[in-house]
Structure formats: C-alpha cells, structure tokens
Design a protein around this motif. Structure first.
Motif, PDB file in Angstrom:
ATOM      1  N   ALA A  16      -3.251  13.008  11.586  1.00  0.00           N
ATOM      2  CA  ALA A  16      -2.011  12.257  11.392  1.00  0.00           C
ATOM      3  C   ALA A  16      -1.807  11.999   9.902  1.00  0.00           C
ATOM      4  O   ALA A  16      -2.755  11.705   9.179  1.00  0.00           O
ATOM      5  N   ALA A  17      -0.595  12.137   9.477  1.00  0.00           N
ATOM      6  CA  ALA A  17      -0.269  11.851   8.075  1.00  0.00           C
ATOM      7  C   ALA A  17      -0.412  10.353   7.835  1.00  0.00           C
ATOM      8  O   ALA A  17      -0.053   9.558   8.694  1.00  0.00           O
ATOM      9  N   LEU A  70       1.354  -0.416  -4.789  1.00  0.00           N
ATOM     10  CA  LEU A  70       0.740   0.906  -4.720  1.00  0.00           C
ATOM     11  C   LEU A  70      -0.778   0.791  -4.719  1.00  0.00           C
ATOM     12  O   LEU A  70      -1.454   1.480  -3.949  1.00  0.00           O
ATOM     13  N   ALA A  71      -1.315  -0.084  -5.549  1.00  0.00           N
ATOM     14  CA  ALA A  71      -2.771  -0.266  -5.590  1.00  0.00           C
ATOM     15  C   ALA A  71      -3.291  -0.694  -4.218  1.00  0.00           C
ATOM     16  O   ALA A  71      -4.304  -0.167  -3.740  1.00  0.00           O
ATOM     17  N   HIS A  72      -2.584  -1.600  -3.569  1.00  0.00           N
ATOM     18  CA  HIS A  72      -2.974  -2.057  -2.228  1.00  0.00           C
ATOM     19  C   HIS A  72      -2.919  -0.897  -1.231  1.00  0.00           C
ATOM     20  O   HIS A  72      -3.858  -0.681  -0.459  1.00  0.00           O
ATOM     21  N   ALA A  73      -1.830  -0.157  -1.252  1.00  0.00           N
ATOM     22  CA  ALA A  73      -1.675   0.965  -0.315  1.00  0.00           C
ATOM     23  C   ALA A  73      -2.753   2.023  -0.530  1.00  0.00           C
ATOM     24  O   ALA A  73      -3.319   2.547   0.432  1.00  0.00           O
ATOM     25  N   PHE A  80      -4.508   7.935  -0.682  1.00  0.00           N
ATOM     26  CA  PHE A  80      -3.379   8.804  -0.345  1.00  0.00           C
ATOM     27  C   PHE A  80      -2.072   8.065  -0.593  1.00  0.00           C
ATOM     28  O   PHE A  80      -1.953   6.872  -0.319  1.00  0.00           O
ATOM     29  N   CYS A  81      -1.084   8.784  -1.113  1.00  0.00           N
ATOM     30  CA  CYS A  81       0.234   8.223  -1.398  1.00  0.00           C
ATOM     31  C   CYS A  81       0.873   7.711  -0.112  1.00  0.00           C
ATOM     32  O   CYS A  81       0.908   8.435   0.890  1.00  0.00           O
ATOM     33  N   PRO A  82       1.418   6.481  -0.124  1.00  0.00           N
ATOM     34  CA  PRO A  82       2.020   5.944   1.095  1.00  0.00           C
ATOM     35  C   PRO A  82       3.347   6.614   1.474  1.00  0.00           C
ATOM     36  O   PRO A  82       3.813   6.453   2.594  1.00  0.00           O
ATOM     37  N   SER A  86      -0.066  12.616   0.112  1.00  0.00           N
ATOM     38  CA  SER A  86      -0.911  13.465  -0.733  1.00  0.00           C
ATOM     39  C   SER A  86      -1.935  12.616  -1.496  1.00  0.00           C
ATOM     40  O   SER A  86      -1.718  11.427  -1.723  1.00  0.00           O
ATOM     41  N   PRO A  87      -3.059  13.221  -1.903  1.00  0.00           N
ATOM     42  CA  PRO A  87      -4.067  12.471  -2.665  1.00  0.00           C
ATOM     43  C   PRO A  87      -3.456  11.896  -3.949  1.00  0.00           C
ATOM     44  O   PRO A  87      -2.656  12.556  -4.611  1.00  0.00           O
ATOM     45  N   LEU A  88      -3.822  10.658  -4.260  1.00  0.00           N
ATOM     46  CA  LEU A  88      -3.260   9.977  -5.422  1.00  0.00           C
ATOM     47  C   LEU A  88      -4.200   8.879  -5.873  1.00  0.00           C
ATOM     48  O   LEU A  88      -4.834   8.220  -5.045  1.00  0.00           O
ATOM     49  N   SER A  89      -4.283   8.685  -7.176  1.00  0.00           N
ATOM     50  CA  SER A  89      -5.011   7.546  -7.731  1.00  0.00           C
ATOM     51  C   SER A  89      -4.068   6.790  -8.656  1.00  0.00           C
ATOM     52  O   SER A  89      -3.120   7.362  -9.203  1.00  0.00           O
ATOM     53  N   LEU A  90      -4.312   5.516  -8.823  1.00  0.00           N
ATOM     54  CA  LEU A  90      -3.473   4.685  -9.683  1.00  0.00           C
ATOM     55  C   LEU A  90      -3.519   5.180 -11.131  1.00  0.00           C
ATOM     56  O   LEU A  90      -2.521   5.100 -11.847  1.00  0.00           O
ATOM     57  N   GLU A  91      -4.660   5.730 -11.521  1.00  0.00           N
ATOM     58  CA  GLU A  91      -4.809   6.237 -12.895  1.00  0.00           C
ATOM     59  C   GLU A  91      -3.876   7.410 -13.180  1.00  0.00           C
ATOM     60  O   GLU A  91      -3.538   7.660 -14.342  1.00  0.00           O
ATOM     61  N   GLU A  92      -3.451   8.136 -12.159  1.00  0.00           N
ATOM     62  CA  GLU A  92      -2.526   9.255 -12.336  1.00  0.00           C
ATOM     63  C   GLU A  92      -1.090   8.785 -12.557  1.00  0.00           C
ATOM     64  O   GLU A  92      -0.235   9.572 -12.954  1.00  0.00           O
TER      65      GLU A  92
END
Length: 126
Positions: A16-17, A70-73, A80-82, A86-92
C-alpha cells in the motif's frame, strides 16, 4: 471437476502506498488563525495538511510543506513523502525564505484589515 484439495494460488499483494496514512498534527484549528487559513491563497498552504505555513520547505519534486508538519509525517511514515509516497528526508528539502516573507506580509495585512473592520470609525491618516 476441480480438485478441492489443491489450494488456490496466492497473489502477491502490492504494498500500500503510504500516502495519507498520517494524521497531520493539529495547528490552531478553531482560532482566529484558522479563519486566516480558510482565506489564505493556496500557495501559502501546506501540501500535506492545507494549513497556513510559517516555515515552508520545498521537496526535490517541488511540493511545498510546513517544515514541522513534514518532519512529523516523515518520522511516522518511515522517510516517505506524505503526498507522493517516494523516499524523502528533511535534509533534501530547501527552506523557502522568500515565500515565508510573503506569507508573513499577507498575515499582517489580514490582521490590520480585521482590526479596521472591528473598529469601523477608526481612520488611518496619511
């Protein structure tokens, strides 16, 4: 006739996404600021929870989020981006100081407008 003793083949379920699995943290619903949120231009609202942003960040894919939301999500969703999953980090993500400035100016203008409506006899002299 089909044989009842043979199990049906199992189909691998697609994962599931992670989109929309996380409830956004509450940020001032039912307050004067909530009224501002409802009137805010869409570009001043977080892509995740629709709230008025105070510290906007842009993802590499161009989505704009409130940094705290975003940090919480990302923490809850395991990086993963809410919105996209897709994979995501706050540093990006890149902070958006110009957008932050425009939002702050808009909020101030709305507050001044509300004050003038609350006191219709008050005139500002030039």
């Amino acid at each position: 006739p089909p044989m009842a003793s043979q199990p049906a083949p199992l189909l691998a379920a697609a994962p599931a996404a992670p989109v929309a699995l996380v409830a956004a943290p509450s940020r001032g619903r039912g307050t004067v600021l909530q009224e501002l949120v409802e009137q805010a231009p869409i570009e001043f609202r977080c892509s995740f929870d629709g709230q008025l942003m105070m510290d906007p960040v842009r993802t590499p894919l161009g989505h704009i989020f409130e940094r705290v939301g975003l940090a919480h999500a990302l923490e809850v969703m395991g990086g993963f981006c809410p919105v996209t999953g897709s994979p995501l980090s706050l540093e990006e993500c890149e902070r958006q100081p110009e957008l932050r400035k425009r939002i702050a100016q808009w909020v101030r203008a709305q507050m001044v407008d509300q004050q003038h409506r609350a006191r219709p006899g008050l005139r500002v002299s030039n």
